[in-house]
Design a protein around this motif. Structure first.
Motif, short mmCIF file in Angstrom:
data_model
loop_
_atom_site.label_atom_id
_atom_site.label_comp_id
_atom_site.label_asym_id
_atom_site.label_seq_id
_atom_site.Cartn_x
_atom_site.Cartn_y
_atom_site.Cartn_z
N ASN A 1 8.43 14.40 3.57
CA ASN A 1 7.98 13.94 2.25
C ASN A 1 8.26 12.46 2.00
O ASN A 1 8.18 12.00 0.85
CB ASN A 1 8.60 14.77 1.12
N ASP A 2 8.56 11.70 3.04
CA ASP A 2 8.91 10.29 2.86
C ASP A 2 8.10 9.38 3.79
O ASP A 2 7.36 8.52 3.33
CB ASP A 2 10.40 10.12 3.08
N TYR A 3 8.24 9.55 5.12
CA TYR A 3 7.52 8.69 6.04
C TYR A 3 7.54 9.28 7.45
O TYR A 3 8.35 10.15 7.75
CB TYR A 3 8.09 7.27 6.07
N SER B 1 4.01 8.59 -7.34
CA SER B 1 3.60 7.63 -8.35
C SER B 1 3.31 8.41 -9.63
O SER B 1 3.32 9.64 -9.62
CB SER B 1 2.39 6.82 -7.88
N THR C 1 1.09 4.44 1.92
CA THR C 1 0.99 3.12 2.52
C THR C 1 1.00 3.24 4.02
O THR C 1 1.85 3.93 4.58
CB THR C 1 2.17 2.23 2.07
N VAL D 1 3.46 14.47 -3.51
CA VAL D 1 3.97 14.04 -2.21
C VAL D 1 4.04 15.24 -1.26
O VAL D 1 3.67 15.14 -0.09
CB VAL D 1 5.35 13.36 -2.34
N PHE E 1 3.88 5.84 4.88
CA PHE E 1 4.87 6.04 3.81
C PHE E 1 4.22 6.81 2.66
O PHE E 1 3.07 6.56 2.32
CB PHE E 1 5.38 4.70 3.27
N THR F 1 0.44 10.40 -5.52
CA THR F 1 1.19 9.84 -4.40
C THR F 1 0.58 8.52 -3.97
O THR F 1 -0.64 8.39 -3.85
CB THR F 1 1.16 10.82 -3.21
N LYS F 2 1.44 7.56 -3.73
CA LYS F 2 1.04 6.29 -3.14
C LYS F 2 1.31 6.40 -1.64
O LYS F 2 2.45 6.62 -1.22
CB LYS F 2 1.86 5.15 -3.73
N GLU G 1 5.04 7.89 -1.40
CA GLU G 1 5.91 7.71 -2.56
C GLU G 1 5.26 8.36 -3.77
O GLU G 1 4.06 8.19 -4.00
CB GLU G 1 6.08 6.22 -2.89
#
Length: 158
Positions: free
Chosen positions: A79-81, A103, A110, A16, A99, A107-108, A101
């Motif tokens: 590091n989030d959105y 995983s 979105t 991330v 976003f 990192t996912k 996240e």
């Protein structure tokens, strides 16, 4: 006004923090934008992304017609959105949420974009005939570039 929504998910083979480092730099917008769009950042303060940051650029999204686009980072949580919104440009509404996240193996990422076009019925027709497909092409290109940079794997599309 008709509001459209596109959503996509991409798994990136990076932490991330590494993803955030790349995506929080506005200068990397040019890296992930198709070259045929002639994307040029005209002005930004050279800093990492932060709420209130204004970014101005020009691009040629269709038929080589040059347009000016001004966006603002409205929200950013490291590091989030983050969220960017168009202030001036081709859309009546452009609201893009990103976003990140952790995983199991990276990192996912979105993306959720809400957008609307001007000109009522004509704008809806243009979305069906051109804009929706152009946005898909832009996002597909972005995935390929990110894959080359991070070894990403595309798992969902527009």
């Amino acid at each position: 006004m008709k509001v459209y929504k596109i959503e996509s998910v991409q798994h990136i083979n990076a932490s991330v923090e590494d993803c955030w480092d790349f995506f929080s730099s506005p200068k990397n917008l040019q890296t992930i934008t198709p070259q045929d769009m002639s994307f040029v950042i005209e002005d930004f303060d050279g800093k990492r992304m932060y709420p209130g940051q204004i970014i101005t650029y020009t691009l040629k999204p269709l038929l080589g017609i040059k347009i000016n686009w001004v966006t603002i980072i409205t929200v950013s949580k490291e590091n989030d959105y983050f969220i960017d919104e168009q202030r001036f440009g081709p859309y009546t509404l452009w609201h893009h949420k990103h976003f990140f996240e952790a995983s199991g193996n990276g990192t996912k990422m979105t993306d959720v974009v809400h957008y609307a076009l001007p000109f009522g019925y004509l704008g809806r027709l243009m979305n069906t005939l051109v804009v929706k497909n152009k946005l898909k092409t832009i996002f597909d290109h972005r995935y390929q570039i990110i894959d080359g940079i991070f070894g990403a794997k595309k798992t969902a599309s527009l």
